[in-house]
Every structure is written in C-alpha cells, then in structure tokens.
Design an enzyme around this catalytic site. Structure first.
Site, PDB file in Angstrom:
ATOM      1  N   ASP A 473      41.451  39.683  34.887  1.00 54.29           N
ATOM      2  CA  ASP A 473      40.963  39.674  36.272  1.00 54.29           C
ATOM      3  C   ASP A 473      39.593  38.997  36.380  1.00 54.29           C
ATOM      4  OD1 ASP A 473      41.006  40.268  38.982  1.00 54.29           O
ATOM      5  OD2 ASP A 473      41.589  42.356  38.656  1.00 54.29           O
ATOM      6  N   ASP A 543      46.212  40.661  46.421  1.00 50.50           N
ATOM      7  CA  ASP A 543      46.168  42.120  46.450  1.00 50.50           C
ATOM      8  C   ASP A 543      46.916  42.655  47.659  1.00 50.50           C
ATOM      9  OD1 ASP A 543      44.877  42.656  44.127  1.00 50.50           O
ATOM     10  OD2 ASP A 543      42.875  42.804  44.995  1.00 50.50           O
TER      11      ASP A 543
END
Ligand code: GLA
Length: 723
Positions: A473, A543
């Site tokens: 990430d 997301d």
C-alpha cells in the site's frame, strides 16, 4: 512488425500490428514526421508535406530562406532556435544559454529491446534508435521507437547525453514528441480522487495547450498518466483514437498543443515543474517510456491495444495469465480490530467455498490499533496476535489456503520506533514542520540506507513466515520534497529520484521473492500505472467497493488497463463507503470483472450466503480465463446511461460473456435492447441462459432484451458458446 529505412528517401517506416509510423531525415538533418496511423502502402510520403502559418518565422540558425524548425512536424521538439512549440527538451549550457539543435547523426535497429536502467518498460518488439546530436557536439539525444506485431502500440522514449566537457542542466527532459496532422481532436483523460478513481473526461482541443499532470511524486488518482486524442466523431466502437500512457509512477505531464498552422503536437514525460537534473560530462539521462496506442476501431480498439501490450509485454509473465488468488481480505470485516481467533474464524467460514487465500490487512505490526501509529515498525505485534503470524498462517495452511499480508513499505508514523530512531529518514525540510496525511510521513526513498532498511525489514517478514501474497500500500502523497542527502542544487531531482528509489525497492523485494504474488495499492487506486503493473500483476482499484460506483471506476480504468490488473472485491451492504444496498449477486458479477476477492466478515454469512459464495466462485473459476486473456468490448457506459454493459470475448471467439447492469428499476420502462459485440459474425453461438442459437452477426446486429427484474442496481450475466 518491421523497421525499414529507405536510403533514397531517407525515410524510416515502422510497421506494427494495425499501425504505421513514418518520418524522414530532411535536408537539414532534422527528423521530420510524416505519418502515424492505420497501415498504408510503402510509398514515398514526402508529397504529403505542407507548410502553413510561416509569418514571423525564424529560419534554422545560419541558413536563410529555409522554413523554420517550427514548421516541421517534429520527432523531438527542442528550444531556442525558432521552434516555439512545447519543447520536449530544454538544457542549460555552461554559459547559461539554453540552446540545443538536435539533428540526425546515425541510427541502429535492435531486435532485443534495451532495458531502461532502473525503470520498468515493455519488453519484446523491434526497436529503432535514432541518434541525434547538437550542432556543437556537446549534447545528444537518442530516440527509441519499438513496434510490435501482436499489439497496436508504439513505445517511445528518449535518452539525453552530455557529450561536452562541462556540466549541463536539464530543465525539461520529456520522453517524446508526436506530430499529428490537424487539430480536429478531443482529449479524453481519466480524473478522480480517493474512492472515485479514473472517471472519464472528454473535451475538445483548442489553440494553445491542453495538459494534464501530477505534481504529487506519484502518478495519482487526480489524473492518470494517460491521455487519448480522439476524432470528434470517435465513439466506443468507431473512429480514430490515439492514446498515450506513461510507464511512470512519479510526477508527470502530458500536453496536446494546437499550433497556428492547424497541426497538433503531443508531448510529455517527467513533469518539468519542480524538476531539473545535473548532467555531468559523459553522463546520460534516461526518460520513462511512453506507450502510444493507435486504433481506428474507436476507444474500445485503443483499450484492447493497451490491454494486449500490457499482458504480452509488461506484466510479469509468470502471473499475468495464471489463475489469481481468490481471496478474502479482513479490512472491511474488522478494520484494526482483530485477533488470531477472529482471523482463523474468517478463514474457517469460507473453507470449502472456493476462496483460496486469506489476506491480513493493516494492523498486524508494531503499535498499530488505529492509523495514528506503528508504520515502519515491521515487527509482528504478538500482544495482539498471540502466537504471532505463525498461528494464523499454520491454521490457514491447514485449511489448504494461502496467506497474504499487508505492508506499507514507503511510510512511517511519527509515533513509531523507526521515526524516533531516524527522523532524518523522512521526507521534509529540517527547520519546517511537516504536513501530516493520515497521520503519517513518507520515507526518503532517494536514500540508499533507507531503501536498504525497507528491503531488509519487509524481506525478513516474508522470508521468516510462509507468506504467499503481499498487498503493498501507499497511503499519502509527498509534501516538502527535500532530502537530507541531496546537495542544494540537486533538490529538484527529488521527484524522479523517488521514482527510481521506489523501483529499486520493488526490484529487490518483488523480484527478490519470485514465488510471492504482489498486489499494488495506494489508498485505493491512486497509483494505478504501468510501472506499478510491471511489478504487481494486479492493483487494488479503489477503496470504494460499492457495485454501483465500481461500474464507473472499473469502466474508466479499463480504458487503459486490462481487467486482470484490477482487484475487485465483494463487500458487505449497506456499503461502507456509500451506504448503498445492492444485491449480493450484483456485487459478485461486478467484482468478478477483475481479479476478484471478498472483503467482508464471513463469520456472519448465512447458509444461503455461503451457498451463494460457492456458486459465485465456481462461476468465476469457469470464466477466469476470459478475465485474464479475453478481449473487452464496452457496450453501454455508466457515465452516459443507466446501464453498464460489457462483453468479454475469448481471443479465438469460441466463447464470450455479457454483463448487463441497470442502475434503477422503474415502471413502464423503455425497452432496453443489448447488441452483443466482438463475436465472430459467421460463427453460430448458443446463448446459454436463454437456450437461443443464432449467428454471431444476429446477436451483434439484432440484439435482445436482458431480463432485468424490478430491482435497483441489478446485474445479469449471459454466456455465449460457439457450437
Ligand atoms: C488503504 C487501502 C485499503 C486498506 C487500508 C489499510 O486505504 O486502500 O484497502 O488496506 O489502506 O489501512
């Protein structure tokens, strides 16, 4: 594919799949562009030359009565000698002058594509290298062109060299210039923000420059490093489309400039805003690769050109066409609130349902019970996870599943042991306060010691545990670009050096663990670019896991990137981002248009839901080869209609899937007829769900009405099999 040079006409002709690219070396020694487009005859194209708008033009230096450099369609525009278009390169010479005049010196053709040192690029194809030299022999540029016989793209880049005895400074070092014959174009770009990545924008060009860029030291969700120029009547399935996508993960710029003579020039590469680069005598500077796709089959044809190029020549061959992990991720199930029994229970609950990997997301390391602390401390938190990772991994493996783990290697929390020990490892200017973003800072990847530490810390965890999968990430953008280790006059090299640092740790961590599958991520899909795809076969797309919102995000992402590169998860409803409630089946159908997984608390599954998951994963496995290798045809755009309709067709056209989604149900609907796309018109197919047998041409020209029930957010999937 082929690269040809005609000695008589001094013309280079590059022929690739469905495209042709030609330029000649004119009497000045200037590489003058002639043509880029659909395949044409091998004719002398110099009759197509035309000059307009020449008043007040400056001739090339020292030669009177000759058209200006400004007048020639350029392969690489340069500054200061009469060309007033956006230059691709600008130098500052030792005397302070900014001139260079890059003219033909020699060329070579190579069959093994040279790599770019320290940067990812496509492989394969045949490559032409044109060596250009400044008249004073102090500066040179090599132009690289690669063409392919299996995808309609041409890869371009430039290498700049200091041939002189003194240091020079590059103020701008773009990868290419591309001359286009007129100004009748519209620009399509992909813009966005967190949870709304890669939405589509389309605007006409105008006199002057239309540009997109990133100043964030990452390719960003704001504007993907991609621009397409379309004819005004180009649609999804018809018309000319030229797309350019940079294989680059840092600040970039792409520009389309309409000139007074009515031509257009496309250029770009590393963003020259906040950039310059010291080039010592003998040194060279390599620019990132620009992948330029051509299609006369509309935006869809351009997308398929990119998809083919990336699947055949960019993404790790070991993984690109192999079945992907079908995973369950604990993030939306637990966020930071988990322990070993909970994680084991999540895995137990999907045992036997076709899910083969458990991915443990953020929160397993350091002091990390929320997002204010712990990043950088890649040590298992055994207070939270009794028995350590081993306890979970052993359990997951005993179920026959694989185990994946989340990292954010480039970051550090202020509240972390790493930051307390090495505050200078963080990007920031010493006498100024730093900007926070998600309470964290970015590590200075321009430093070798920092990179070495990251590589060791992450590798230790991977090697000391049985890790099959890593989610990498990157959750904030760089601010205060400044490094302790760069001299003052090199600080504007920072953004590019960060990219090189990122590639270096990817090279060592990702390529250093060839059996581990790596997924890219960046606060959702904020670093979705070809350079990341080179290391990570798939990237978390957003997301926002709401099926309705995902139709747009995935539709936009697919304009450039193949379905197999997009991670898409089935999540719980009401959706955590939008609060929408969509049918479970819809969520699966939309999430199965990519590398799929589940991200919800499986311990709460009802028996009915378990049966549904089993059905869904079985269906996915049956059609995974289409997702990995098929051709994508977008039919209805969710940006323009109530529908999202896409077909994936096998390369040999023996089977296909049609996905039909309708946003809202209403009373007394108009008839919705879907015409299939991409089938072989002559072949006969069975539409499995309806038991209808017809020719491909019938399904594609007549169409049929999907059986939408009275339900909002409803998706259906149809299968076509050739008989
Ligand atoms: C980012 C990612 C999410 C999740 C969180 C964890 O937002 O996009 O999928 O991993 O970080 O902090």
């Amino acid at each position: 594919m082929s690269v040809n040079y005609n000695n008589e006409t001094k013309t280079f002709t590059l022929t690739g799949k469905n495209l042709c690219y030609a330029f000649w070396i004119n009497d000045l020694g200037y590489p003058e562009h002639l043509y880029f487009g659909a395949p044409i005859g091998s004719d002398d194209l110099r009759f197509t030359r035309a000059f307009g708008a020449t008043s007040m033009a400056a001739t090339p230096p020292g030669i009177d009565n000759v058209p200006s450099y400004n007048a020639y369609p350029s392969e690489l525009s340069f500054f200061g000698t009469g060309d007033y278009r956006e230059p691709a390169v600008q130098v500052v010479n030792p005397s302070g002058d900014r001139l260079c005049e890059l003219l033909f010196d020699s060329y070579e053709v190579v069959s093994l594509k040279p790599k770019i040192s320290g940067m990812p690029s496509l492989d394969g194809g045949e490559t032409l290298i044109i060596h250009l030299k400044d008249r004073l022999n102090r500066f040179a540029a090599d132009l690289y062109y690669t063409v392919y016989d299996d995808c309609s793209v041409i890869a371009r880049r430039a290498v700049y060299k200091n041939l002189g005895a003194s240091e020079i400074r590059l103020e701008r070092a773009y990868s290419f210039s591309l001359a286009l014959p007129d100004r009748s174009y519209e620009m399509l770009s992909l813009y966005g923000v967190w949870a709304k990545e890669r939405h589509i924008d389309r605007i006409p060009l105008h006199h002057g420059v239309v540009s997109i860029d990133s100043k964030r030291t990452t390719s960003s969700a704001t504007l993907n490093p991609f621009m397409a120029l379309l004819r005004p009547d180009t649609s999804e399935s018809h018309g000319e489309a030229i797309g350019v996508n940079l294989v680059y993960s840092s600040s970039y710029v792409l520009k389309a400039e309409v000139n007074p003579d009515g031509t257009t020039q496309l250029t770009g590469g590393i963003n020259d805003f906040d950039f310059n680069w010291k080039l010592a005598p003998g040194e060279e500077f390599e620019t990132p690769e620009a992948v330029i796709a051509y299609s006369d089959e509309g935006i869809g044809g351009m997308s398929r050109a990119f998809h083919d190029a990336y699947r055949e020549h960019l993404i790790n061959k070991r993984f690109v066409k192999s079945p992907r992990p079908l995973l369950i991720n604990n993030w939306e199930a637990t966020y930071f609130n988990f322990d070993v029994p909970k994680l084991c229970a999540i895995a137990d609950a999907v045992n036997g349902l076709g899910i083969d990997t458990l991915v443990l997301d953020d929160g397993w390391f350091g002091k990390r019970d929320n997002d204010t602390s712990g990043l950088g401390d890649w040590v298992v938190n055994t207070e939270k996870l009794h028995g350590g990772l081993k306890a979970i991994i052993d359990h997951v493996h005993s179920l026959g599943m694989k185990f994946g783990l989340w990292f954010e290697p480039e970051m550090v929390s202020e509240d972390s042991d790493l930051f307390r020990a090495h505050p200078d490892w963080t990007i920031g200017v010493p006498d100024r306060k730093r900007c926070y973003s998600r309470h964290q800072f970015v590590l200075d990847l321009t430093r070798k010691d920092v990179r070495d530490h990251i590589v060791k810390a992450v590798s230790d965890i991977i090697e000391n545990n049985e890790i099959d999968y890593v989610k990498w990430d990157y959750n904030r953008n760089v601010t205060e670009s400044w490094s302790y280790c760069l001299e003052a006059e090199r600080q504007m090299e920072f953004a590019h050096r960060y990219a090189l640092g990122f590639y270096d740790i990817c090279e060592r961590i990702v390529n250093g663990h060839p059996d581990v599958f790596f997924e890219g991520c960046s606060g959702g899909g904020a670093r979705f670019d070809p350079a990341v795809l080179y290391y990570f076969p798939q990237i978390w797309t957003s997301d926002d896991s709401d099926a309705e919102e995902r139709t747009k995000i995935q539709y936009g992402t697919s304009v450039v990137y193949p379905l197999s590169s997009m991670s898409c998860h089935v999540s719980v409803c009401p959706n955590h981002q939008t609060n929408h409630t969509t049918p479970f089946e819809t969520r699966a159908i939309i999430a199965h248009l990519g590398a799929t997984g589940y991200e919800l608390d499986s311990t709460r599954f009802t028996e009915e839901e378990k049966a549904a998951v089993k059905r869904q994963t079985e269906a996915y496995k049956k059609s995974e080869d289409l997702v990995l290798t098929g051709d994508l045809y977008r039919i209805d755009s969710p940006f323009e209609t109530e529908f999202f309709t896409e077909a994936i067709v096998a390369k040999d056209k023996s089977k296909a899937e049609l996905i039909c989604y309708r946003r809202f149900s209403s009373i007394n609907n108009e008839i919705k007829r879907v015409k299939m796309a991409g089938l072989d018109p002559q072949a006969t197919y069975r539409l499995e769900e309806k038991g209808i047998v017809a020719k491909g041409s019938t399904f594609m020209n007549v169409g049929f009405a999907p059986d939408f029930p009275r339900h909002d957010f409803y998706a259906l999937k149809y299968h076509f099999t050739e008989i």
